[in-house]
Design a protein around this motif. Structure first.
Motif, PDB file in Angstrom:
ATOM      1  N   TYR A  76       0.915  -1.238  -0.132  1.00  0.00           N
ATOM      2  CA  TYR A  76       0.030  -0.155   0.155  1.00  0.00           C
ATOM      3  C   TYR A  76       0.793   1.209   0.010  1.00  0.00           C
ATOM      4  CZ  TYR A  76      -3.991  -2.899   1.549  1.00  0.00           C
ATOM      5  OH  TYR A  76      -5.056  -3.705   1.692  1.00  0.00           O
ATOM      6  N   PHE A  77       0.424   2.126  -0.898  1.00  0.00           N
ATOM      7  CA  PHE A  77       1.256   3.397  -0.949  1.00  0.00           C
ATOM      8  C   PHE A  77       0.403   4.619  -0.285  1.00  0.00           C
ATOM      9  CE2 PHE A  77       2.943   1.123  -4.557  1.00  0.00           C
ATOM     10  CZ  PHE A  77       4.353   1.534  -4.345  1.00  0.00           C
ATOM     11  N   ALA A  78       0.970   5.369   0.519  1.00  0.00           N
ATOM     12  CA  ALA A  78       0.228   6.450   1.350  1.00  0.00           C
ATOM     13  C   ALA A  78      -0.268   7.404   0.261  1.00  0.00           C
ATOM     14  CB  ALA A  78       1.168   7.313   2.131  1.00  0.00           C
ATOM     15  N   VAL A  79      -1.396   7.891   0.363  1.00  0.00           N
ATOM     16  CA  VAL A  79      -1.819   9.328  -0.461  1.00  0.00           C
ATOM     17  C   VAL A  79      -2.685  10.024   0.573  1.00  0.00           C
ATOM     18  CG1 VAL A  79      -1.646   7.943  -2.665  1.00  0.00           C
ATOM     19  CG2 VAL A  79      -3.997   7.885  -0.984  1.00  0.00           C
ATOM     20  N   PRO A  80      -2.816  11.451   0.243  1.00  0.00           N
ATOM     21  CA  PRO A  80      -3.573  12.476   1.014  1.00  0.00           C
ATOM     22  C   PRO A  80      -5.048  12.075   0.511  1.00  0.00           C
ATOM     23  CG  PRO A  80      -2.267  13.618  -0.633  1.00  0.00           C
ATOM     24  CD  PRO A  80      -1.856  12.065  -0.701  1.00  0.00           C
ATOM     25  N   ASP A  81      -5.129  11.864  -0.578  1.00  0.00           N
ATOM     26  CA  ASP A  81      -6.758  11.753  -1.196  1.00  0.00           C
ATOM     27  C   ASP A  81      -6.750  10.650  -2.144  1.00  0.00           C
ATOM     28  OD1 ASP A  81      -8.923  12.217  -2.611  1.00  0.00           O
ATOM     29  OD2 ASP A  81      -8.762  14.457  -2.430  1.00  0.00           O
ATOM     30  N   ALA A  82      -7.459   9.640  -1.516  1.00  0.00           N
ATOM     31  CA  ALA A  82      -7.460   8.322  -2.375  1.00  0.00           C
ATOM     32  C   ALA A  82      -8.420   8.486  -3.717  1.00  0.00           C
ATOM     33  CB  ALA A  82      -8.515   7.223  -1.559  1.00  0.00           C
ATOM     34  N   ASP A  83      -9.450   9.296  -3.875  1.00  0.00           N
ATOM     35  CA  ASP A  83     -10.276   9.625  -4.890  1.00  0.00           C
ATOM     36  C   ASP A  83      -9.337  10.240  -5.932  1.00  0.00           C
ATOM     37  OD1 ASP A  83     -13.014   8.626  -4.129  1.00  0.00           O
ATOM     38  OD2 ASP A  83     -12.286   9.595  -2.383  1.00  0.00           O
ATOM     39  N   LYS A  84      -8.661  11.174  -5.676  1.00  0.00           N
ATOM     40  CA  LYS A  84      -7.780  11.878  -6.559  1.00  0.00           C
ATOM     41  C   LYS A  84      -6.677  11.047  -7.120  1.00  0.00           C
ATOM     42  CE  LYS A  84      -4.806  16.007  -7.101  1.00  0.00           C
ATOM     43  NZ  LYS A  84      -4.037  17.048  -6.516  1.00  0.00           N
ATOM     44  N   ALA A  85      -6.230  10.153  -6.340  1.00  0.00           N
ATOM     45  CA  ALA A  85      -5.114   9.038  -6.755  1.00  0.00           C
ATOM     46  C   ALA A  85      -5.566   8.478  -7.712  1.00  0.00           C
ATOM     47  CB  ALA A  85      -4.550   8.744  -5.504  1.00  0.00           C
ATOM     48  N   ALA A  86      -7.019   7.789  -7.474  1.00  0.00           N
ATOM     49  CA  ALA A  86      -7.647   6.858  -8.364  1.00  0.00           C
ATOM     50  C   ALA A  86      -7.537   7.674  -9.693  1.00  0.00           C
ATOM     51  CB  ALA A  86      -8.846   6.475  -7.836  1.00  0.00           C
ATOM     52  N   GLU A  87      -7.884   8.794  -9.806  1.00  0.00           N
ATOM     53  CA  GLU A  87      -7.994   9.484 -11.110  1.00  0.00           C
ATOM     54  C   GLU A  87      -6.520   9.436 -11.831  1.00  0.00           C
ATOM     55  OE1 GLU A  87      -9.744  13.384 -10.519  1.00  0.00           O
ATOM     56  OE2 GLU A  87     -11.551  12.575  -9.922  1.00  0.00           O
ATOM     57  N   GLN A  88      -5.612   9.799 -10.919  1.00  0.00           N
ATOM     58  CA  GLN A  88      -4.347   9.756 -11.494  1.00  0.00           C
ATOM     59  C   GLN A  88      -3.819   8.579 -12.066  1.00  0.00           C
ATOM     60  OE1 GLN A  88      -2.700  11.184  -7.746  1.00  0.00           O
ATOM     61  NE2 GLN A  88      -2.651  13.451  -8.962  1.00  0.00           N
ATOM     62  N   VAL A  89      -4.066   7.282 -11.254  1.00  0.00           N
ATOM     63  CA  VAL A  89      -3.872   5.573 -11.871  1.00  0.00           C
ATOM     64  C   VAL A  89      -4.470   5.764 -13.207  1.00  0.00           C
ATOM     65  CG1 VAL A  89      -4.401   3.470 -11.525  1.00  0.00           C
ATOM     66  CG2 VAL A  89      -3.607   4.952  -9.519  1.00  0.00           C
ATOM     67  N   THR A  90      -5.501   6.069 -13.633  1.00  0.00           N
ATOM     68  CA  THR A  90      -6.007   5.744 -14.933  1.00  0.00           C
ATOM     69  C   THR A  90      -5.313   6.674 -16.021  1.00  0.00           C
ATOM     70  OG1 THR A  90      -7.878   7.226 -14.313  1.00  0.00           O
ATOM     71  CG2 THR A  90      -8.262   4.850 -14.142  1.00  0.00           C
ATOM     72  N   ALA A  91      -5.092   7.923 -15.453  1.00  0.00           N
ATOM     73  CA  ALA A  91      -4.463   8.888 -16.280  1.00  0.00           C
ATOM     74  C   ALA A  91      -3.204   8.544 -16.663  1.00  0.00           C
ATOM     75  CB  ALA A  91      -4.484  10.408 -15.710  1.00  0.00           C
ATOM     76  N   ALA A  92      -2.368   7.770 -15.785  1.00  0.00           N
ATOM     77  CA  ALA A  92      -0.944   7.408 -16.160  1.00  0.00           C
ATOM     78  C   ALA A  92      -0.889   6.122 -16.748  1.00  0.00           C
ATOM     79  CB  ALA A  92      -0.258   7.255 -14.744  1.00  0.00           C
ATOM     80  N   GLY A  93      -2.055   5.477 -17.085  1.00  0.00           N
ATOM     81  CA  GLY A  93      -1.936   4.195 -17.831  1.00  0.00           C
ATOM     82  C   GLY A  93      -2.198   3.043 -17.102  1.00  0.00           C
ATOM     83  N   GLY A  94      -2.698   3.086 -15.554  1.00  0.00           N
ATOM     84  CA  GLY A  94      -2.981   2.029 -14.901  1.00  0.00           C
ATOM     85  C   GLY A  94      -4.686   1.849 -14.987  1.00  0.00           C
ATOM     86  N   SER A  95      -4.858   0.622 -14.243  1.00  0.00           N
ATOM     87  CA  SER A  95      -6.430   0.592 -14.212  1.00  0.00           C
ATOM     88  C   SER A  95      -6.806   0.325 -12.666  1.00  0.00           C
ATOM     89  CB  SER A  95      -6.882  -0.636 -15.034  1.00  0.00           C
ATOM     90  OG  SER A  95      -6.153  -1.776 -14.705  1.00  0.00           O
ATOM     91  N   LEU A  96      -8.008   0.570 -12.377  1.00  0.00           N
ATOM     92  CA  LEU A  96      -8.637   0.174 -11.012  1.00  0.00           C
ATOM     93  C   LEU A  96      -9.204  -1.127 -10.996  1.00  0.00           C
ATOM     94  CD1 LEU A  96     -10.796   3.620 -10.034  1.00  0.00           C
ATOM     95  CD2 LEU A  96      -8.263   2.864  -9.517  1.00  0.00           C
ATOM     96  N   VAL A  97      -8.837  -1.863  -9.978  1.00  0.00           N
ATOM     97  CA  VAL A  97      -9.338  -3.175  -9.885  1.00  0.00           C
ATOM     98  C   VAL A  97     -10.439  -3.245  -8.883  1.00  0.00           C
ATOM     99  CG1 VAL A  97      -8.632  -5.442  -8.976  1.00  0.00           C
ATOM    100  CG2 VAL A  97      -6.956  -4.102 -10.234  1.00  0.00           C
ATOM    101  N   VAL A  98     -10.265  -2.537  -7.749  1.00  0.00           N
ATOM    102  CA  VAL A  98     -11.212  -2.161  -6.809  1.00  0.00           C
ATOM    103  C   VAL A  98     -11.442  -0.456  -6.394  1.00  0.00           C
ATOM    104  CG1 VAL A  98     -12.093  -2.626  -4.364  1.00  0.00           C
ATOM    105  CG2 VAL A  98     -10.744  -4.490  -5.610  1.00  0.00           C
ATOM    106  N   PRO A  99     -12.475  -0.101  -6.886  1.00  0.00           N
ATOM    107  CA  PRO A  99     -12.848   1.218  -6.866  1.00  0.00           C
ATOM    108  C   PRO A  99     -12.491   1.724  -5.215  1.00  0.00           C
ATOM    109  CG  PRO A  99     -14.263   0.528  -7.987  1.00  0.00           C
ATOM    110  CD  PRO A  99     -13.792  -0.645  -7.539  1.00  0.00           C
ATOM    111  N   ALA A 100     -12.278   3.056  -5.122  1.00  0.00           N
ATOM    112  CA  ALA A 100     -12.026   3.660  -3.485  1.00  0.00           C
ATOM    113  C   ALA A 100     -13.285   3.238  -2.922  1.00  0.00           C
ATOM    114  CB  ALA A 100     -11.657   4.993  -3.702  1.00  0.00           C
ATOM    115  N   PHE A 101     -12.698   2.972  -1.674  1.00  0.00           N
ATOM    116  CA  PHE A 101     -14.101   2.796  -0.490  1.00  0.00           C
ATOM    117  C   PHE A 101     -13.483   3.015   0.758  1.00  0.00           C
ATOM    118  CE2 PHE A 101     -11.736  -1.312  -0.809  1.00  0.00           C
ATOM    119  CZ  PHE A 101     -11.684  -1.679   0.213  1.00  0.00           C
ATOM    120  N   ASP A 102     -14.368   3.226   1.748  1.00  0.00           N
ATOM    121  CA  ASP A 102     -13.854   3.608   2.989  1.00  0.00           C
ATOM    122  C   ASP A 102     -13.845   2.173   3.957  1.00  0.00           C
ATOM    123  OD1 ASP A 102     -14.020   6.357   2.901  1.00  0.00           O
ATOM    124  OD2 ASP A 102     -16.289   6.404   3.355  1.00  0.00           O
ATOM    125  N   VAL A 103     -12.834   2.227   4.732  1.00  0.00           N
ATOM    126  CA  VAL A 103     -12.549   0.818   5.635  1.00  0.00           C
ATOM    127  C   VAL A 103     -13.005   1.535   7.038  1.00  0.00           C
ATOM    128  CG1 VAL A 103     -10.891  -0.743   6.420  1.00  0.00           C
ATOM    129  CG2 VAL A 103     -10.571   0.152   4.202  1.00  0.00           C
TER     130      VAL A 103
END
Length: 268
Positions: A76-103
């Motif tokens: 796991y990598f630390a991020v200040p904002d998981a939802d923003k990081a999810a957008e950055q993942v797809t913009a960088a050419g990655g893909s979401l396996v499990v979308p952001a959710f609260d634990v």
């Protein structure tokens, strides 16, 4: 021992957990190997167990998200904002396996695959910062990516987390350490597995745990049902080995050759 009581800097590997068919048996294995105290595992936590050393969080052990997928350790990598990081993942050419959710109240996370196909997760800390114990016996000390697409992986993580890289390239290996913005020391690495032979069929992040007295540790791991995949070898940062746990997940052991203050794995 190094104990962290605040959120990890953005882009730093901040937590590790494994997903297996039988979390209780995995907890017994790792508890016996590392001296972890395993807590949780009830229905309220979905069967997830927390590993502690001296009452401080080290790692997690939980059930697989679905039957039939491989047993793995996840970085796991630390991020200040998981939802923003999810957008950055797809913009960088990655893909979401499990979308952001609260634990629950502990944090927010998602699971993704990078541009080379390797799965990883991110953690937005709330009540749970991630690992409190690190860089000591029984704690994780390093995380590196093993991939057959070294250049794509470097570009992806550089765009996502703003990493800077130091590359080591010779006939035997091609490896890059990475440092987040504002960081003073590398916090992980990327290995070009094509340089040492056949690239892995499925790229993966490998978690390394510190083990003081690694040769005795390998003997104990074998007694507990693990398989040694790479025998103990002396390297620039200590003596290291790679194993498969009884349920198949890979992990590394590192017996450091120098003090914590001199190792690139030091993340504080």
């Amino acid at each position: 021992m190094p104990v962290r009581s605040e959120a990890w800097p953005a882009g730093t590997p901040c937590w590790v957990d494994c997903q297996v068919d039988d979390p209780v048996k995995a907890a017994e294995f790792y508890g016996a190997l590392f001296g972890w105290d395993m807590q949780g595992g009830g229905e309220d936590s979905g069967g997830y167990l927390m590993a502690l050393r001296d009452g401080e969080a080290v790692a997690g052990v939980g059930p697989k998200p679905e039957p039939g997928v491989p047993s793995v350790w996840t970085t796991y990598f630390a991020v200040p904002d998981a939802d923003k990081a999810a957008e950055q993942v797809t913009a960088a050419g990655g893909s979401l396996v499990v979308p952001a959710f609260d634990v629950m109240e502990f944090g927010r996370m998602f699971v993704a695959a990078d541009a080379s196909g390797a799965p990883f997760a991110v953690w937005e800390a709330r009540a749970h910062n991630g690992a409190a114990v690190h860089n000591e016996h029984g704690g994780y000390v390093w995380n590196d990516l093993h991939t057959g697409d070294f250049d794509a992986a470097k570009q992806f993580y550089g765009e996502l987390f703003g990493f800077t890289f130091i590359e080591f390239d010779d006939d035997a290996m091609r490896y890059a350490t990475f440092t987040p913005p504002g960081g003073g020391e590398p916090v992980g690495g990327i290995n070009d597995d094509r340089r040492g032979g056949a690239a892995p069929a499925r790229p993966y992040w490998l978690t390394w745990f510190q083990f003081d007295g690694i040769d005795a540790g390998l003997t104990r791991a074998g007694e507990l049902g693990a398989t040694v995949l790479m025998a103990a070898t002396d390297g620039p940062f200590g003596r290291m080995a790679i194993l498969a746990a009884p349920q198949g997940e890979l992990f590394g052991l590192l017996d450091p050759a120098t003090t914590i203050g001199e190792r690139p794995a030091d993340r504080d």
